[in-house]
Design a protein around this motif. Structure first.
Motif, PDB file in Angstrom:
ATOM      1  N   LEU A 175      -8.805  23.115 -15.881  1.00 40.67           N
ATOM      2  CA  LEU A 175      -8.937  22.083 -14.846  1.00 40.67           C
ATOM      3  C   LEU A 175      -8.403  20.732 -15.324  1.00 40.67           C
ATOM      4  O   LEU A 175      -7.751  20.012 -14.570  1.00 40.67           O
ATOM      5  CB  LEU A 175     -10.391  21.963 -14.394  1.00 40.67           C
ATOM      6  N   VAL A 176      -8.665  20.401 -16.575  1.00 43.14           N
ATOM      7  CA  VAL A 176      -8.149  19.147 -17.133  1.00 43.14           C
ATOM      8  C   VAL A 176      -6.624  19.177 -17.180  1.00 43.14           C
ATOM      9  O   VAL A 176      -5.959  18.205 -16.814  1.00 43.14           O
ATOM     10  CB  VAL A 176      -8.750  18.881 -18.532  1.00 43.14           C
ATOM     11  N   LEU A 177      -6.063  20.291 -17.617  1.00 39.99           N
ATOM     12  CA  LEU A 177      -4.600  20.411 -17.682  1.00 39.99           C
ATOM     13  C   LEU A 177      -3.965  20.323 -16.294  1.00 39.99           C
ATOM     14  O   LEU A 177      -2.926  19.689 -16.120  1.00 39.99           O
ATOM     15  CB  LEU A 177      -4.208  21.716 -18.378  1.00 39.99           C
ATOM     16  N   ILE A 178      -4.586  20.953 -15.306  1.00 40.04           N
ATOM     17  CA  ILE A 178      -4.080  20.861 -13.930  1.00 40.04           C
ATOM     18  C   ILE A 178      -4.137  19.417 -13.450  1.00 40.04           C
ATOM     19  O   ILE A 178      -3.200  18.914 -12.842  1.00 40.04           O
ATOM     20  CB  ILE A 178      -4.869  21.802 -12.991  1.00 40.04           C
ATOM     21  N   GLY A 179      -5.237  18.742 -13.731  1.00 37.02           N
ATOM     22  CA  GLY A 179      -5.371  17.332 -13.333  1.00 37.02           C
ATOM     23  C   GLY A 179      -4.328  16.447 -13.998  1.00 37.02           C
ATOM     24  O   GLY A 179      -3.743  15.568 -13.365  1.00 37.02           O
ATOM     25  N   LEU A 180      -4.090  16.678 -15.280  1.00 42.19           N
ATOM     26  CA  LEU A 180      -3.075  15.889 -15.988  1.00 42.19           C
ATOM     27  C   LEU A 180      -1.673  16.152 -15.433  1.00 42.19           C
ATOM     28  O   LEU A 180      -0.884  15.219 -15.273  1.00 42.19           O
ATOM     29  CB  LEU A 180      -3.125  16.200 -17.486  1.00 42.19           C
ATOM     30  N   GLY A 228      -1.407  14.435 -12.056  1.00 42.52           N
ATOM     31  CA  GLY A 228      -1.273  12.992 -12.254  1.00 42.52           C
ATOM     32  C   GLY A 228       0.104  12.615 -12.759  1.00 42.52           C
ATOM     33  O   GLY A 228       0.686  11.608 -12.340  1.00 42.52           O
ATOM     34  N   ALA A 229       0.659  13.421 -13.664  1.00 43.36           N
ATOM     35  CA  ALA A 229       1.997  13.138 -14.187  1.00 43.36           C
ATOM     36  C   ALA A 229       3.043  13.226 -13.084  1.00 43.36           C
ATOM     37  O   ALA A 229       3.957  12.394 -13.008  1.00 43.36           O
ATOM     38  CB  ALA A 229       2.330  14.108 -15.315  1.00 43.36           C
ATOM     39  N   ILE A 230       2.901  14.208 -12.214  1.00 37.71           N
ATOM     40  CA  ILE A 230       3.841  14.321 -11.080  1.00 37.71           C
ATOM     41  C   ILE A 230       3.708  13.094 -10.194  1.00 37.71           C
ATOM     42  O   ILE A 230       4.705  12.504  -9.776  1.00 37.71           O
ATOM     43  CB  ILE A 230       3.569  15.612 -10.284  1.00 37.71           C
TER      44      ILE A 230
END
Length: 114
Positions: free
Chosen positions: A11-16, A19-21
């Motif tokens: 979930l953290v990786l998906i959020g990051l 956010g980067a996109i």
């Protein structure tokens, strides 16, 4: 690693990544339509008159503009993420690509009307 830690990491990786996109949109080129998740804190009075609201609710708002700095204007107005959008979503489902098929020639093709 416990299953709950794996899920939290995913979930953290998906959020990051999301956010980067969102942060990269102003630098990647011009987007005619963009989506802003959870737009309640946007200060609409800071947006130029050229920005149009295509849809708006508590979860997502979609904006459009002919100006190339649309994402930058939205960040200045308080958006926390600006994502490329098309037809109100991040994926344009209305223009599903289909293979080009050749049409058979009409039955009377090549025949003269004499």
């Amino acid at each position: 690693m416990h299953k709950s830690k794996q899920i939290a990491l995913i979930l953290v990786l998906i959020g990051l990544a999301w956010g980067a996109i969102g942060l990269a949109v102003p630098f990647l080129g011009n987007a005619d339509e963009v989506a802003v998740p959870f737009p309640q804190n946007l200060q609409m009075e800071l947006l130029p008159a050229s920005v149009r609201i295509l849809s708006y609710d508590d979860k997502i708002a979609v904006f459009a503009s002919e100006e190339p700095q649309l994402a930058s204007h939205l960040y200045e107005a308080g958006a926390w993420a600006v994502l490329p959008s098309s037809n109100g979503s991040c994926i344009n489902l209305s223009e599903i690509s289909k293979p080009n098929r050749k049409r058979p020639p009409p039955a009377n093709a090549g025949l003269s009307g004499n």
